[in-house]
Scaffold this motif. Structure first.
Motif, PDB file in Angstrom:
ATOM      1  N   ALA A 132       7.842  -3.751   1.611  1.00 34.30           N
ATOM      2  CA  ALA A 132       8.272  -3.438   0.247  1.00 34.30           C
ATOM      3  C   ALA A 132       7.088  -3.563  -0.697  1.00 34.30           C
ATOM      4  N   ALA A 133       6.780  -2.483  -1.410  1.00 36.21           N
ATOM      5  CA  ALA A 133       5.630  -2.499  -2.316  1.00 36.21           C
ATOM      6  C   ALA A 133       5.889  -1.612  -3.521  1.00 36.21           C
ATOM      7  N   MET A 134       5.321  -2.013  -4.633  1.00 39.03           N
ATOM      8  CA  MET A 134       5.475  -1.316  -5.906  1.00 39.03           C
ATOM      9  C   MET A 134       4.398  -0.246  -6.051  1.00 39.03           C
ATOM     10  N   LEU A 135       4.783   0.932  -6.493  1.00 37.84           N
ATOM     11  CA  LEU A 135       3.819   2.014  -6.700  1.00 37.84           C
ATOM     12  C   LEU A 135       2.880   1.690  -7.854  1.00 37.84           C
ATOM     13  N   CYS A 162       9.628   1.586  -1.507  1.00 39.86           N
ATOM     14  CA  CYS A 162       8.724   1.660  -2.658  1.00 39.86           C
ATOM     15  C   CYS A 162       9.502   1.475  -3.951  1.00 39.86           C
ATOM     16  N   ASP A 163       9.103   0.498  -4.731  1.00 37.60           N
ATOM     17  CA  ASP A 163       9.608   0.332  -6.098  1.00 37.60           C
ATOM     18  C   ASP A 163       8.763   1.266  -6.966  1.00 37.60           C
ATOM     19  N   PRO A 174       3.728   9.143  -2.257  1.00 41.44           N
ATOM     20  CA  PRO A 174       3.543   9.657  -0.895  1.00 41.44           C
ATOM     21  C   PRO A 174       4.882  10.057  -0.268  1.00 41.44           C
ATOM     22  N   ASP A 175       4.873  11.129   0.491  1.00 41.14           N
ATOM     23  CA  ASP A 175       6.124  11.601   1.077  1.00 41.14           C
ATOM     24  C   ASP A 175       6.478  10.886   2.373  1.00 41.14           C
ATOM     25  N   THR A 176       5.737   9.820   2.693  1.00 42.00           N
ATOM     26  CA  THR A 176       6.000   9.060   3.914  1.00 42.00           C
ATOM     27  C   THR A 176       6.865   7.826   3.678  1.00 42.00           C
ATOM     28  N   VAL A 177       7.303   7.611   2.453  1.00 40.89           N
ATOM     29  CA  VAL A 177       8.167   6.466   2.179  1.00 40.89           C
ATOM     30  C   VAL A 177       9.558   6.731   2.738  1.00 40.89           C
TER      31      VAL A 177
END
Length: 355
Positions: A132-135, A162-163, A174-177
């Motif tokens: 879990a990570a914030m953009l 992604c937050d 990114p489209d990999t989330v």
């Protein structure tokens, strides 16, 4: 009043307000009802869903929630396995991870506010179920390497959450989330509504039980008015100049730097609608009291009543005193350069008067 607290909330766009009014004043049907008024309400919800999805990756679905806090809770509590996250995340992530009772690792950041990728690589392993990570950080605006973290997560079969509350519509995602949390009131939409985007095939266990109105299982009656306002706000974000804040950032940053203030966090990669700066020895409480015609922040609005120094500023290595001598200016679509320069001059003068 000059409003410079865009990270806490953004002014409601007039177009979003206008989109909401008919559903508040004239149309009261439940969008989950099968009769004609209900179907009309449902159609408004689906139009909004499509507008919001247009700023998100292909191959997924937008599930409406009461806000980003609910979306993050749902994604975290509805997943399984160990969790890896970052020390500068929003409390909605850090507190939920801590309350989950699952094994977890909180990764450090450097003085620039960016995650230590070597530490991430060492922490993300076979037992990891969620990263879990914030953009874009809500306090210092730095942009985390979400694509790299997603690659690490997928290498061990974990999901990437992604937050994107502060970055949605502003910073490329990114489209990999696998899951993305967003909020309407951070993009000039109404408060009280957000969403969790879910990649096809990703279905966290329900957080709220009941009617299961929102796939894949979120329960609760949706508000067509809030959905419509959110949808129009997203549509406006898609049409915005992608760099409307750059001249504002440069002008304000140069003035603070010339006066001896220090920037908190990296200048790049950063969303430049966020300027977090400090002046050692500054009494921020007194400054805010003196600046009655300028709305700005001493940190996250969500933690403003805690009395504790910012966990984000402490994580980048600032002392308690340095963290307490920092302010955050947030600006965007409705901020003029003249307003920002006037506010900056007034803040600098008030701070100098404390010396």
């Amino acid at each position: 009043m000059i409003y410079l607290d865009y990270q806490a909330t953004t002014p409601l766009a007039p177009e979003a307000f206008d989109a909401m009014v008919p559903w508040l004043r004239d149309a009261h049907a439940n969008p989950h009802s099968p009769h004609r008024p209900g179907r009309a309400a449902r159609a408004a919800v689906e139009v909004a869903r499509d507008r919001i999805a247009a700023l998100l990756p292909d191959g997924g679905r937008v599930a409406f929630t009461s806000g980003a806090t609910e979306a993050l809770n749902w994604a975290i509590k509805g997943s399984s396995g160990a969790i890896v996250t970052i020390a500068t995340e929003h409390a909605a992530v850090l507190d939920t991870v801590a309350a989950s009772g699952r094994p977890h690792v909180v990764l450090p950041v450097g003085a620039d506010g960016l995650v230590d990728l070597d530490a991430a690589r060492a922490a993300i392993g076979p037992d990891t179920g969620l990263v879990a990570a914030m953009l874009v950080n809500n306090e210092i605006g730095v942009i985390q390497p979400i694509a790299e973290l997603a690659t690490m997560a997928h290498a061990v079969g974990a999901r990437m959450l992604c937050d994107a509350v502060q970055g949605y519509g502003r910073v490329p995602l990114p489209d990999t989330v696998d899951m993305v949390a967003i909020s309407a009131h951070k993009i000039h939409g109404p408060k009280g509504i957000g969403a969790l985007w879910l990649r096809d095939g990703v279905a966290p266990a329900p957080l709220l039980h009941g009617g299961g109105q929102e796939a894949p299982g979120r329960s609760g009656t949706l508000s067509p008015a809030l959905c419509a306002g959110f949808g129009v706000a997203a549509q406006l974000m898609a049409a915005d100049d992608p760099q409307p804040v750059e001249p504002l950032w440069r002008a304000a940053q140069e003035r603070f730097a010339a006066a001896g203030w220090r920037l908190n966090g990296a200048a790049s990669p950063r969303y430049h609608g966020n300027l977090n700066v400090r002046r050692d020895g500054l009494d921020v409480g007194r400054l805010m009291s003196d600046m009655r015609d300028v709305a700005f922040s001493a940190g996250s609005a969500c933690a403003s009543g805690s009395g504790r120094p910012s966990h984000v500023l402490r994580a980048i290595g600032l002392s308690d005193a340095q963290a307490r001598s920092s302010i955050r200016l947030g600006f965007g679509r409705y901020t003029s350069e003249a307003e920002l320069m006037r506010a900056t001059d007034e803040i600098l003068a008030a701070a100098e008067a404390q010396a």
